[in-house]
Design a protein around this motif. Structure first.
Motif, PDB file in Angstrom:
ATOM      1  N   ASN A 206       0.812  -1.226   0.000  1.00  0.00           N
ATOM      2  CA  ASN A 206       0.000   0.000   0.000  1.00  0.00           C
ATOM      3  C   ASN A 206       0.845   1.275   0.000  1.00  0.00           C
ATOM      4  N   GLN A 207       2.147   1.157  -0.160  1.00  0.00           N
ATOM      5  CA  GLN A 207       3.043   2.298  -0.017  1.00  0.00           C
ATOM      6  C   GLN A 207       3.478   2.846  -1.378  1.00  0.00           C
ATOM      7  N   THR A 208       3.466   4.166  -1.524  1.00  0.00           N
ATOM      8  CA  THR A 208       4.010   4.795  -2.721  1.00  0.00           C
ATOM      9  C   THR A 208       5.533   4.857  -2.634  1.00  0.00           C
ATOM     10  N   PHE A 209       6.148   5.091  -3.764  1.00  0.00           N
ATOM     11  CA  PHE A 209       7.592   5.313  -3.802  1.00  0.00           C
ATOM     12  C   PHE A 209       7.950   6.521  -2.941  1.00  0.00           C
ATOM     13  N   TYR A 210       7.196   7.600  -3.096  1.00  0.00           N
ATOM     14  CA  TYR A 210       7.504   8.808  -2.323  1.00  0.00           C
ATOM     15  C   TYR A 210       7.303   8.567  -0.835  1.00  0.00           C
ATOM     16  N   LEU A 247       6.924  -1.238  -4.568  1.00  0.00           N
ATOM     17  CA  LEU A 247       7.318  -2.589  -4.974  1.00  0.00           C
ATOM     18  C   LEU A 247       7.838  -2.589  -6.403  1.00  0.00           C
ATOM     19  N   GLU A 248       7.269  -1.742  -7.266  1.00  0.00           N
ATOM     20  CA  GLU A 248       7.765  -1.643  -8.641  1.00  0.00           C
ATOM     21  C   GLU A 248       9.216  -1.182  -8.665  1.00  0.00           C
ATOM     22  N   HIS A 484      -2.041  -2.533  -5.959  1.00  0.00           N
ATOM     23  CA  HIS A 484      -2.267  -3.246  -7.213  1.00  0.00           C
ATOM     24  C   HIS A 484      -1.574  -4.603  -7.278  1.00  0.00           C
ATOM     25  N   TYR A 485      -0.876  -4.983  -6.224  1.00  0.00           N
ATOM     26  CA  TYR A 485      -0.135  -6.244  -6.275  1.00  0.00           C
ATOM     27  C   TYR A 485      -1.056  -7.414  -6.619  1.00  0.00           C
TER      28      TYR A 485
END
Length: 565
Positions: A206-210, A247-248, A484-485
């Motif tokens: 649920n975490q964004t890169f930022y 994750l990406e 989106h995983y």
């Protein structure tokens, strides 16, 4: 290569085993599978000559078709535009045909080991790609907030860039067990990979890169996060990825997908084109001399698919733009998945409803490029006052963002990629024509290099692309958002169909959209091989016990399954 902001751990090649982009989600050795002398599988002789639809003539579709042909099946390739997909190499009107621009994929990491199998197979040559501060790049200029810094190595940049590099290293190590995962991937230690990744997927889905950066004690400085977003690591700035799932990003850095890039001499589109024409040395059923081209009337693919339906006997019925209708027992869909929602009339019965949801939720990154041909690599001229190159590979917060300089020798015409941008930066270019884009880019670069007459070296009209405006693509590549995983897992694992009802089997998804490593050609190859295994299995075939395929070992390496409730 020395990245602008290096990855956390630097490994000496002589001390560490090579890494492959078979990443943490599905740690399968596709390169070993392809290299095994037993081959990748066979179908019963009774199935030889069976037609299999392959929808999409990009790299994934052509790889799938090539391998199905070798098994003795008859792939029928449908293509709406041209063979190559997002491997698109174009020339410049009125210029030497050898002068080309890569509108799509243009740089490939050594960790793309399955891709490299096919590059070697068709005899293509690669050479280092001039990324920021790469060994093959004569010099790099980082221009932020109107201040430019010239560098040949990262050590030439101001101290703040080293602080940002240290922050990124610490962020990866503390928040994502970088060293442990990188080591496990190198050693192909599947239990260790699964142990680390299972924990991280549950924690970070649920975490964004930022948000990942902000949660790190090492990145408390907004200034450092801003510089990191604009300059980044490896290929340049990554702030356009800030809203995406972290994750990406971890898949990229774990597998060193952003390091040590190489370009294909003469252009990447040669790879699918050569596979289309290639006569395999070992082939079942078909006479020697058979190629994908010879299996198709006039050596050309079938036209665009306009309708997909399920018909009696669990067939996949394909209608093409010429109005021809054919029914197949198996089909592989490798085109951009949103085509199933908009450009192709589809039965709901093609996929289970959860897979339709995943297709609809797929998130795409926009991307644009503009290239111009020039008379020579003038950027290597030396400034009489400073002794520096008069122009450099350029990273900037101006409209151009990334400018790449591509040459084939000091006395030959060369190519400038004046701008390569993503997402919001790409959308800023969308309303402008190629010539309008060129004017804005020359203005921006003129502010960085006021004494350089770029226009005076241009010898032809610009070529440009905005992938979000391409009707058969609608975006450059998939990039998962937080949460989106589960959707991606459904798409990637769709080739495993034994648990599906019989009337939902036989149509296999492949391509960039389906891959865990989207945006990299390696993912297109891996998912093509998954689909080939699926078709083989569907038709009663099997792999050699000495060389199990991705479906044979699925239970041992299946992606993490997160709860739905």
């Amino acid at each position: 290569m020395t990245s602008t902001v290096p990855n956390a751990i630097e490994h000496a090649a002589a001390e560490q085993p090579p890494i492959t982009m078979s990443g943490p989600d599905f740690p399968y050795a596709y390169d070993d599978f392809l290299a095994h002398p037993a081959g990748i599988g066979q179908v019963p002789a009774t199935e030889h000559g069976t037609e299999v639809a392959v929808i999409g003539g990009g790299l994934s579709g052509i790889v799938a078709a090539y391998e199905l042909m070798k098994m003795g099946l008859k792939p029928v390739v449908y293509e709406a535009d041209r063979i190559g997909g997002r491997l698109r190499t174009v020339g410049f009107d009125g210029c030497d045909p050898a002068l080309t621009a890569e509108l799509g994929a243009m740089r490939f990491p050594p960790s793309s080991t399955a891709l490299q199998h096919y590059i070697d197979l068709v005899g293509l040559e690669t050479r280092p790609f001039p990324n920021p501060l790469a060994e093959a790049t004569p010099s790099t200029v980082v221009d932020l907030k109107g201040e430019s810094h010239y560098a040949r190595t990262a050590e030439d940049l101001p101290e703040v860039y080293r602080q940002v590099a240290a922050a990124w290293n610490a962020c990866l190590e503390d928040g994502a067990d970088f060293s442990a995962m990188n080591r496990a991937l190198r050693e192909r230690d599947v239990p260790r990979i699964r142990e680390i990744w299972s924990r991280l997927v549950e924690k970070l889905d649920n975490q964004t890169f930022y948000g990942f950066l902000c949660d790190s004690d090492a990145f408390t400085s907004f200034r450092h996060r801003e510089i990191f977003g604009q300059v980044g690591f490896g290929t340049g700035g990554w702030d356009t990825d800030f809203p995406n799932s972290v994750l990406e990003i971890l898949r990229v850095v774990y597998t060193e997908a952003d390091d040590h890039h190489r370009g294909i001499v003469g252009g990447s589109q040669q790879l699918p084109l050569r596979l289309w024409e290639r006569v395999p040395e070992k082939i079942v059923h078909w006479p020697y001399g058979t190629s994908l081209a010879t299996l198709h009337t006039g050596g050309e693919p079938r036209p665009a698919v306009t309708r997909l339906t399920r018909t009696a006997g669990n067939g996949i019925t394909v209608t093409d733009a010429h109005g021809d209708i054919r029914t197949y027992r198996a089909a592989v869909f490798t085109a951009q998945s949103w085509m199933l929602l908009s450009k192709i009339a589809c039965d709901d019965a093609l996929f289970p409803i959860d897979h339709w949801t995943a297709i609809e939720r797929t998130h795409y990154m926009e991307s644009s490029k503009l290239f111009v041909p020039v008379d020579r690599p003038f950027w290597l001229d030396k400034d009489a006052r400073t002794g520096r190159d008069v122009m450099s590979m350029t990273l900037t917060d101006r409209m151009t963002r990334g400018t790449y300089l591509l040459d084939d020798g000091p006395d030959k015409p060369a190519v400038m990629c004046l701008s390569y941008t993503w997402c919001d930066d790409s959308l800023k270019w969308l309303p402008l024509s190629a010539n309008e884009r060129l004017e804005v880019m020359l203005k921006s670069l003129g502010e960085i290099y006021p004494d350089v007459d770029i226009r005076g070296h241009v010898i032809g009209s610009p070529v440009t692309v905005s992938w979000e405006n391409e009707p058969c693509f609608m975006g450059a590549f998939k990039a998962n958002l937080p949460g989106h995983y589960r959707y991606q897992r459904r798409l990637f694992t769709h080739f495993m169909q034994d648990a599906l009802p019989a009337d939902r089997r036989g149509l296999f998804l492949a391509g960039d959209d389906i891959s865990w490593t989207a945006g990299w050609a390696e993912g297109a190859v891996q998912t093509a091989l998954n689909a080939v295994w699926g078709v083989m299995h569907q038709l009663g075939g099997a792999t050699d016990p000495a060389n199990p395929g991705p479906g044979d070992v699925y239970d041992e390496i299946a992606p993490v399954l997160l709860p739905e409730d």
